[in-house]
Design a protein around this motif. Structure first.
Motif, PDB file in Angstrom:
ATOM      1  N   ALA A   8       0.848  -1.200   0.000  1.00  0.00           N
ATOM      2  CA  ALA A   8       0.000   0.000   0.000  1.00  0.00           C
ATOM      3  C   ALA A   8       0.885   1.251   0.000  1.00  0.00           C
ATOM      4  O   ALA A   8       2.089   1.158   0.247  1.00  0.00           O
ATOM      5  CB  ALA A   8      -0.903  -0.045   1.222  1.00  0.00           C
TER       6      ALA A   8
ATOM      7  N   PHE B 283      -9.411  14.197   5.096  1.00  0.00           N
ATOM      8  CA  PHE B 283      -9.389  13.082   4.144  1.00  0.00           C
ATOM      9  C   PHE B 283      -8.973  11.800   4.863  1.00  0.00           C
ATOM     10  O   PHE B 283      -9.594  10.740   4.689  1.00  0.00           O
ATOM     11  CB  PHE B 283      -8.414  13.373   2.991  1.00  0.00           C
ATOM     12  CG  PHE B 283      -8.254  12.212   2.036  1.00  0.00           C
ATOM     13  CD1 PHE B 283      -9.007  12.143   0.873  1.00  0.00           C
ATOM     14  CD2 PHE B 283      -7.368  11.168   2.319  1.00  0.00           C
ATOM     15  CE1 PHE B 283      -8.869  11.062  -0.005  1.00  0.00           C
ATOM     16  CE2 PHE B 283      -7.235  10.079   1.456  1.00  0.00           C
ATOM     17  CZ  PHE B 283      -7.985  10.027   0.289  1.00  0.00           C
TER      18      PHE B 283
ATOM     19  N   PHE C 105     -10.794  -0.544  10.575  1.00  0.00           N
ATOM     20  CA  PHE C 105     -10.183  -0.701  11.900  1.00  0.00           C
ATOM     21  C   PHE C 105     -11.111  -0.274  13.033  1.00  0.00           C
ATOM     22  O   PHE C 105     -10.746  -0.384  14.206  1.00  0.00           O
ATOM     23  CB  PHE C 105      -8.863   0.071  11.970  1.00  0.00           C
ATOM     24  CG  PHE C 105      -7.786  -0.554  11.123  1.00  0.00           C
ATOM     25  CD1 PHE C 105      -7.049  -1.624  11.596  1.00  0.00           C
ATOM     26  CD2 PHE C 105      -7.542  -0.093   9.843  1.00  0.00           C
ATOM     27  CE1 PHE C 105      -6.061  -2.214  10.820  1.00  0.00           C
ATOM     28  CE2 PHE C 105      -6.562  -0.673   9.053  1.00  0.00           C
ATOM     29  CZ  PHE C 105      -5.817  -1.746   9.543  1.00  0.00           C
TER      30      PHE C 105
HETATM   31  C1  HEC Z   1      -4.178  -5.123   4.597  1.00  0.00           C
HETATM   32  C2  HEC Z   1      -3.357  -4.023   4.146  1.00  0.00           C
HETATM   33  C3  HEC Z   1      -3.508  -2.666   4.819  1.00  0.00           C
HETATM   34  C4  HEC Z   1      -3.386  -2.346   6.148  1.00  0.00           C
HETATM   35  C5  HEC Z   1      -3.113  -3.284   7.312  1.00  0.00           C
HETATM   36  C6  HEC Z   1      -3.531  -0.913   6.238  1.00  0.00           C
HETATM   37  N1  HEC Z   1      -3.741  -0.379   4.992  1.00  0.00           N
HETATM   38 FE1  HEC Z   1      -3.969   1.597   4.541  1.00  0.00          FE
HETATM   39  N2  HEC Z   1      -4.177   1.138   2.577  1.00  0.00           N
HETATM   40  C7  HEC Z   1      -4.122  -0.137   2.044  1.00  0.00           C
HETATM   41  C8  HEC Z   1      -4.294  -0.056   0.597  1.00  0.00           C
HETATM   42  C9  HEC Z   1      -4.280  -1.247  -0.348  1.00  0.00           C
HETATM   43  C10 HEC Z   1      -4.473   1.318   0.288  1.00  0.00           C
HETATM   44  C11 HEC Z   1      -4.727   1.917  -1.094  1.00  0.00           C
HETATM   45  C12 HEC Z   1      -6.144   1.617  -1.465  1.00  0.00           C
HETATM   46  C13 HEC Z   1      -6.607   2.319  -2.709  1.00  0.00           C
HETATM   47  O1  HEC Z   1      -5.864   3.123  -3.272  1.00  0.00           O
HETATM   48  O2  HEC Z   1      -7.761   2.072  -3.091  1.00  0.00           O
HETATM   49  C14 HEC Z   1      -4.382   2.043   1.554  1.00  0.00           C
HETATM   50  C15 HEC Z   1      -4.488   3.416   1.668  1.00  0.00           C
HETATM   51  C16 HEC Z   1      -4.372   4.131   2.854  1.00  0.00           C
HETATM   52  C17 HEC Z   1      -4.457   5.569   2.966  1.00  0.00           C
HETATM   53  C18 HEC Z   1      -4.685   6.548   1.816  1.00  0.00           C
HETATM   54  C19 HEC Z   1      -3.333   6.792   1.187  1.00  0.00           C
HETATM   55  C20 HEC Z   1      -3.360   7.783   0.069  1.00  0.00           C
HETATM   56  O3  HEC Z   1      -2.267   8.018  -0.467  1.00  0.00           O
HETATM   57  O4  HEC Z   1      -4.409   8.313  -0.246  1.00  0.00           O
HETATM   58  C21 HEC Z   1      -4.284   5.883   4.281  1.00  0.00           C
HETATM   59  C22 HEC Z   1      -4.287   7.268   4.925  1.00  0.00           C
HETATM   60  C23 HEC Z   1      -4.089   4.627   4.993  1.00  0.00           C
HETATM   61  N3  HEC Z   1      -4.145   3.599   4.089  1.00  0.00           N
HETATM   62  C24 HEC Z   1      -3.856   4.540   6.356  1.00  0.00           C
HETATM   63  C25 HEC Z   1      -3.693   3.334   7.034  1.00  0.00           C
HETATM   64  C26 HEC Z   1      -3.497   3.240   8.475  1.00  0.00           C
HETATM   65  C27 HEC Z   1      -3.390   4.422   9.410  1.00  0.00           C
HETATM   66  C28 HEC Z   1      -3.412   1.913   8.767  1.00  0.00           C
HETATM   67  C29 HEC Z   1      -3.293   1.274  10.135  1.00  0.00           C
HETATM   68  C30 HEC Z   1      -4.288   1.657  11.119  1.00  0.00           C
HETATM   69  C31 HEC Z   1      -3.535   1.177   7.517  1.00  0.00           C
HETATM   70  N4  HEC Z   1      -3.700   2.067   6.499  1.00  0.00           N
HETATM   71  C32 HEC Z   1      -3.472  -0.205   7.422  1.00  0.00           C
HETATM   72  C33 HEC Z   1      -3.891  -1.317   2.730  1.00  0.00           C
HETATM   73  C34 HEC Z   1      -3.719  -1.421   4.099  1.00  0.00           C
END
Ligand code: HEC
Length: 141
Positions: A75, A89, A110
């Motif tokens: 990611a 956002f 979460f």
């Molecule tokens: C299972 C994998 C996974 C986990 C664990 C995860 N993420 Fe993500 N996250 C993603 C993916 C895949 C994307 C991009 C999705 C898309 O573009 O549609 C993303 C995108 C994001 C974005 C947007 C990024 C952007 O550039 O716009 C944020 C903010 C984010 N995650 C925060 C978090 C936070 C904080 C946590 C922990 C609490 C977390 N993520 C845990 C998979 C994960």
């Protein structure tokens, strides 16, 4: 070997060299200790940011994301996500997961409450202010 290179010459070189480099080591340690706070003067590790960091760790965000290059590559990098997207956002994003868009990688829900989301945003704000010598080179990095 010339006769003037005696055992005591060797001993003196050994002790002299050890003391010399130990002093350099001490000097560099003091210099680093003094330089680090001013290096990161902009980034304020507030109580909220500390709580947010705990959320980051216990929810294993780094299992999918990188933060300043550390973590997994499933990611996007989140070191500058605060600058790139802004606090509202990020909070909206966390609440909207998963998107269930077919063919798009998914992120779990979460179930963080508003206070936890504020803490998380404080941590991501802190992370975005760490002096990285302007890395990543572009805003989408
Ligand atoms: C299972 C994998 C996974 C986990 C664990 C995860 N993420 Fe993500 N996250 C993603 C993916 C895949 C994307 C991009 C999705 C898309 O573009 O549609 C993303 C995108 C994001 C974005 C947007 C990024 C952007 O550039 O716009 C944020 C903010 C984010 N995650 C925060 C978090 C936070 C904080 C946590 C922990 C609490 C977390 N993520 C845990 C998979 C994960």
């Amino acid at each position: 070997m010339s006769a003037s290179f005696t055992k005591s010459t060797a001993r003196n070189i050994f002790y002299g060299g050890s003391v010399f480099f130990f002093l350099i080591f001490l000097g560099l340690t003091v210099d680093t200790t003094l330089a680090v706070p001013s290096h990161n003067a902009k980034a304020q590790l507030t109580d909220a940011a500390v709580r947010g960091k705990k959320i980051w760790e216990t929810r294993n965000c780094a299992g999918c994301h990188t933060l300043l290059g550390e973590g997994a590559f499933f990611a996007p990098e989140l070191g500058n996500v605060y600058v790139r997207r802004g606090p509202e956002f990020i909070k909206g994003w966390m609440k909207a997961m998963p998107t269930n868009v077919p063919g798009r990688r998914q992120m779990p829900q979460f179930n963080l409450n508003d206070a936890q989301l504020d803490d998380l945003v404080a941590f991501l704000k802190y992370s975005s202010q760490i002096n990285t010598n302007n890395w990543p080179p572009n805003i989408e990095g």
